[in-house]
Design an enzyme around this catalytic site. Structure first.
Site, PDB file in Angstrom:
ATOM      1  N   SER A  79      41.051  71.326  51.434  1.00 44.12           N
ATOM      2  CA  SER A  79      39.732  70.794  51.093  1.00 44.12           C
ATOM      3  C   SER A  79      38.913  71.671  50.160  1.00 44.12           C
ATOM      4  CB  SER A  79      38.926  70.539  52.375  1.00 44.12           C
ATOM      5  OG  SER A  79      38.750  71.734  53.107  1.00 44.12           O
ATOM      6  N   HIS A 114      41.917  64.886  54.031  1.00 45.59           N
ATOM      7  CA  HIS A 114      41.539  64.622  52.639  1.00 45.59           C
ATOM      8  C   HIS A 114      42.636  63.889  51.869  1.00 45.59           C
ATOM      9  CE1 HIS A 114      37.641  66.706  52.383  1.00 45.59           C
ATOM     10  NE2 HIS A 114      38.142  67.503  53.306  1.00 45.59           N
ATOM     11  N   LYS A 134      35.994  59.981  56.351  1.00 47.33           N
ATOM     12  CA  LYS A 134      35.863  60.294  54.931  1.00 47.33           C
ATOM     13  C   LYS A 134      36.113  59.041  54.104  1.00 47.33           C
ATOM     14  CE  LYS A 134      36.786  65.257  55.345  1.00 47.33           C
ATOM     15  NZ  LYS A 134      36.661  65.367  56.811  1.00 47.33           N
TER      16      LYS A 134
END
Length: 395
Positions: A184, A212, A243
């Protein structure tokens, strides 16, 4: 005599943060997380959100959440093992398993909980956990909760990983190799095919935290395992629903055996109330949208490549990112914080990332481009970077 209730030792450490120029106050968002946000009463371009696909404020997700509230209420009311396991939670797990192309998926209340709950449940005394040195804090904390022995390998260094395996494999019952799918802070992708090869060679399990990579890599955002076509060869694939999916929660995708065991031993699920039904409904709508089309992930990558290219033309150091995560590396901690503040004055919000989150001397602002950004917004952001960089003598 010192009054212990004054917490003087914490006051001293807070003052040290101020002296070092890294003390911060929480920004306050006055409205939804979008490409243009109202922050502390001022409208600015948002380049700090993990809302990769722009789904956090999408009408389809909001409608699904509202309908679930009407049907199920606002809270599950209990842990899953008592009465908090609603049909909507089981539906979400089935849809996730289908999306991830795995046998099963087990949901948690957050991505952090996935690592805190799973690692300690699948490892024990006599086992060995081998972890990339740049793995996320939740992996570090999850590993600390396990009674297994621990070892670290140099970041994405396969020689280092194999050296640990050669030295320690024979002394361990089970071995679990853990890596982020996408790191990240720098945006680089794990060498997952090579890790899996070594894991199979030394009879070890593989565990990928794809926070991610979820919604970003692979077909329609199915993740790093799909990106490298490693289905059936990665034992535990962790994903977030907070996310790119745009809501909140996390999950572990893998085998039916994994699901059965976590259902009995995953402590955050056993001892904390289940995900809100509205969140589960919104997550399902988001996943359905991804299964319908690659439009959102295609737009995300197009925007990210464009933004990196334009910053590169200005001479900014964007590191070695292979994903939409775009670090702009400034260096000194206090200067990174100052750059973030001045950039906000110039109309763009990017969060400064400094030690101990990243190594000392590699302070940066981390830019998160999304599928929802327009080219005009990205051009405006690049102009703000140029102005701020020139004001500070960085370019």
């Amino acid at each position: 005599m010192t009054n212990v209730h004054e917490l003087q030792f914490l006051k001293d450490q807070i003052q040290q943060l101020k002296d070092d120029g890294v003390y911060r106050k929480l920004p306050v968002l006055n409205g939804p997380d979008d490409t243009i946000i109202e922050l502390n009463g001022k409208k600015v371009i948002n380049l700090s959100s993990n809302n990769y696909l722009g789904l956090a404020n999408h009408p389809r997700l909001k409608d699904a959440a509202k309908a679930a509230i009407d049907k199920y209420g606002v809270g599950a009311g209990a842990v899953r093992t008592i009465i908090g396991n609603m049909e909507i939670h089981e539906e979400l797990e089935k849809l996730l398993a289908e999306f991830k192309r795995e046998e099963a998926a087990f949901i948690y209340q957050s991505g952090f909980n996935c690592n805190a709950g799973t690692i300690q449940a699948i490892t024990g005394k006599g086992d060995l956990i081998i972890s990339d040195e740049l793995n996320h804090a939740s992996i570090i904390d999850g590993t600390r909760l396990s009674k297994a022995d621990r070892a670290i390998f140099k970041h994405s260094d396969m020689d280092s990983l194999e050296a640990v395996l050669k030295e320690k494999r024979a002394d361990a019952k089970n071995v679990l190799i853990i890596t982020d799918g996408v790191f990240s802070m720098d945006g680089d992708i794990a060498k997952l095919p090579e890790i899996v090869e070594l894991a199979e060679k030394y009879e070890a399990m593989t565990y990928v935290d794809d926070a991610h990579g979820s919604g970003v890599l692979g077909e329609s955002g199915r993740g790093t395992v799909d990106h490298f076509n490693l289905h059936g060869r990665v034992d535990f694939s962790i994903g977030t629903l907070s996310k790119a999916i745009g809501v909140v929660g996390g999950y572990v995708a893998g085998s039916n055996t994994m699901y059965e065991w976590l259902n009995h031993r995953a402590r955050p699920v056993l001892f904390s109330t289940t995900m809100m039904p509205a969140a589960a409904a919104a997550c399902m709508e988001s996943i359905r949208m991804l299964m319908e089309s690659t439009e959102l992930t295609d737009k995300l990558w197009d925007n990210a490549k464009y933004f990196k290219q334009e910053l590169g033309k200005l001479g900014f150091n964007t590191g070695h990112s292979e994903t939409p995560i775009t670090p702009v590396i400034i260096g000194e901690e206090a200067k990174s914080m100052e750059f973030s503040r001045k950039l906000l004055d110039n109309g763009v919000f990017t969060s400064a990332i400094v030690f101990p989150t990243v190594p000392r001397g590699t302070g940066r602002v981390r830019c998160m481009v999304t599928a929802a950004h327009t080219k005009d917004q990205l051009d405006e952001a690049v102009a703000a970077f140029k102005k701020t960089g020139e004001e500070m003598g960085l370019i």
